[in-house]
Scaffold this motif. Structure first.
Motif, PDB file in Angstrom:
ATOM      1  N   ALA A   9       0.829  -1.258   0.120  1.00 11.96           N
ATOM      2  CA  ALA A   9       0.013   0.061  -0.143  1.00 11.96           C
ATOM      3  C   ALA A   9       0.786   1.337   0.096  1.00 11.96           C
ATOM      4  O   ALA A   9       0.521   2.161  -0.901  1.00 11.96           O
ATOM      5  N   TYR A  20      -4.963   1.800   2.855  1.00 10.28           N
ATOM      6  CA  TYR A  20      -4.617   0.707   3.357  1.00 10.28           C
ATOM      7  C   TYR A  20      -5.622   0.368   4.625  1.00 10.28           C
ATOM      8  O   TYR A  20      -5.858   1.725   5.368  1.00 10.28           O
ATOM      9  N   CYS A  68      -7.135  -0.061  -3.161  1.00 11.87           N
ATOM     10  CA  CYS A  68      -6.955  -0.043  -1.636  1.00 11.87           C
ATOM     11  C   CYS A  68      -6.477  -1.624  -1.383  1.00 11.87           C
ATOM     12  O   CYS A  68      -6.479  -2.426  -2.168  1.00 11.87           O
TER      13      CYS A  68
END
Lengths: 210, 210
Positions: free
Chosen positions: B23, B30, B101
């Motif tokens: 991330a 994250y 994400c």
């Protein structure tokens, strides 16, 4: 230090094809049918029998632990299978000494577990993907309808699992026994080949230390 | 089309760290502790309880299928857990809509299974590697000796497995439910991060077609 890539796979997942392509594109030796040919030259066993050895249940209908102690003492077929497994294991050790190589199936991941550069792959796929692939390869035909194919996919894997468990005392397909497990129904065979090649080319050695 | 990476992992395997690093290095959102924080703001549940939710056995000592029908009708704790799971699921859907994400745990791989770009990782490691890592992180201390740690490693995974199975009807850790399974005790965390980054960066989309 030879680079050794072992490929275990669910039936129909494309594992063998991944192995063949990686070997071809990186100019590594490739052992699959070749092991059967060599074994049949060195022994008296029929090629057809050797071919199916990892799909023959070591001792059906028995719990593995009982089968293990029983196998090598009483039953002549099990004794023969055990002898084949031994000779095949010796051959696999010999091949791994010879050069960089890709070896498909035959519990090679376990047999070669002490090799310094060993990359152990397990290939899986969804049922839909496996069936589609088998149909494309003409494995649904007059001799085998779709329902039989679905049954066979399960049966072959079940036997491979028992064979593996019998000789290694490990669980076939348990990710901890491999370095990377690829789902070809999601990543596709081409991408799987590239992923493996990249790791092997860069000599990204599997290691216990970080 | 947001890129969504879900990370499921064995306790101590380094899965969370892989998620965090991927991330960070790819500038993706994250979500891990963040989900707990957000949920506790939206609901009346205590943060400490929400934190452990995927390690709480949905209904201990019952076969999953009985537990499933039992849970939502009679038992008040199960009813509460079910409510938390529902709200958490809604939140995860919301986050996945928001941007690219990485989401750790919480059966996100299953919840987001219909997303067009979904990369589902499962991270495993050998027992030795997991123990060594936990020791390095100070998880063996006055409150917990080595033996207790070894027990906890097993216990946490067992509960995660039951939680996952209860809500998804799938087997936790079965490679077919993921796109890639990485053994960090062999590839190391750094290499795992690079492997994942490469697939995500190249938008090597998981796909059912080849």
């Amino acid at each position: 230090m030879n680079r050794i890539i072992t490929i275990s796979r669910q039936f129909g997942s494309g594992g063998r094809e991944i192995g063949r392509r990686v070997a071809q594109e990186l100019s590594l030796a490739y052992y699959d049918q070749e092991i059967v040919n060599e074994l049949s030259e060195r022994t008296d066993y029929a090629k057809e029998y050797l071919q199916e050895i990892d799909q023959i249940d070591p001792l059906p209908l028995m719990p593995i632990n009982i089968a293990q102690s029983f196998a090598q003492t009483i039953d002549p077929i099990s004794e023969m299978n055990h002898d084949i497994f031994q000779r095949q294991s010796d051959l696999i050790q010999e091949l791994a000494q010879r050069s960089d190589c890709v070896i498909v199936g035959r519990a090679a991941d376990y047999l070669l577990r002490d090799k310094p550069y060993l990359f152990r792959l397990f290939i899986v796929a969804s049922d839909d993907f496996k069936i589609k692939r088998c149909i494309e390869k003409g494995e649904v035909n007059e001799a085998r309808n779709l329902k039989q194919l679905q049954r066979d996919i399960k049966k072959v894997d079940k036997r491979r699992a028992r064979f593996y468990e019998f000789y290694t005392h490990q669980t076939w397909g348990d990710p901890v026994n491999y370095d990377l497990v690829i789902n070809t129904s999601r990543l596709g065979i081409r991408r799987a080949v590239d992923l493996v090649k990249q790791i092997v080319e860069n000599r990204q050695l599997p290691t216990e230390s970080e």
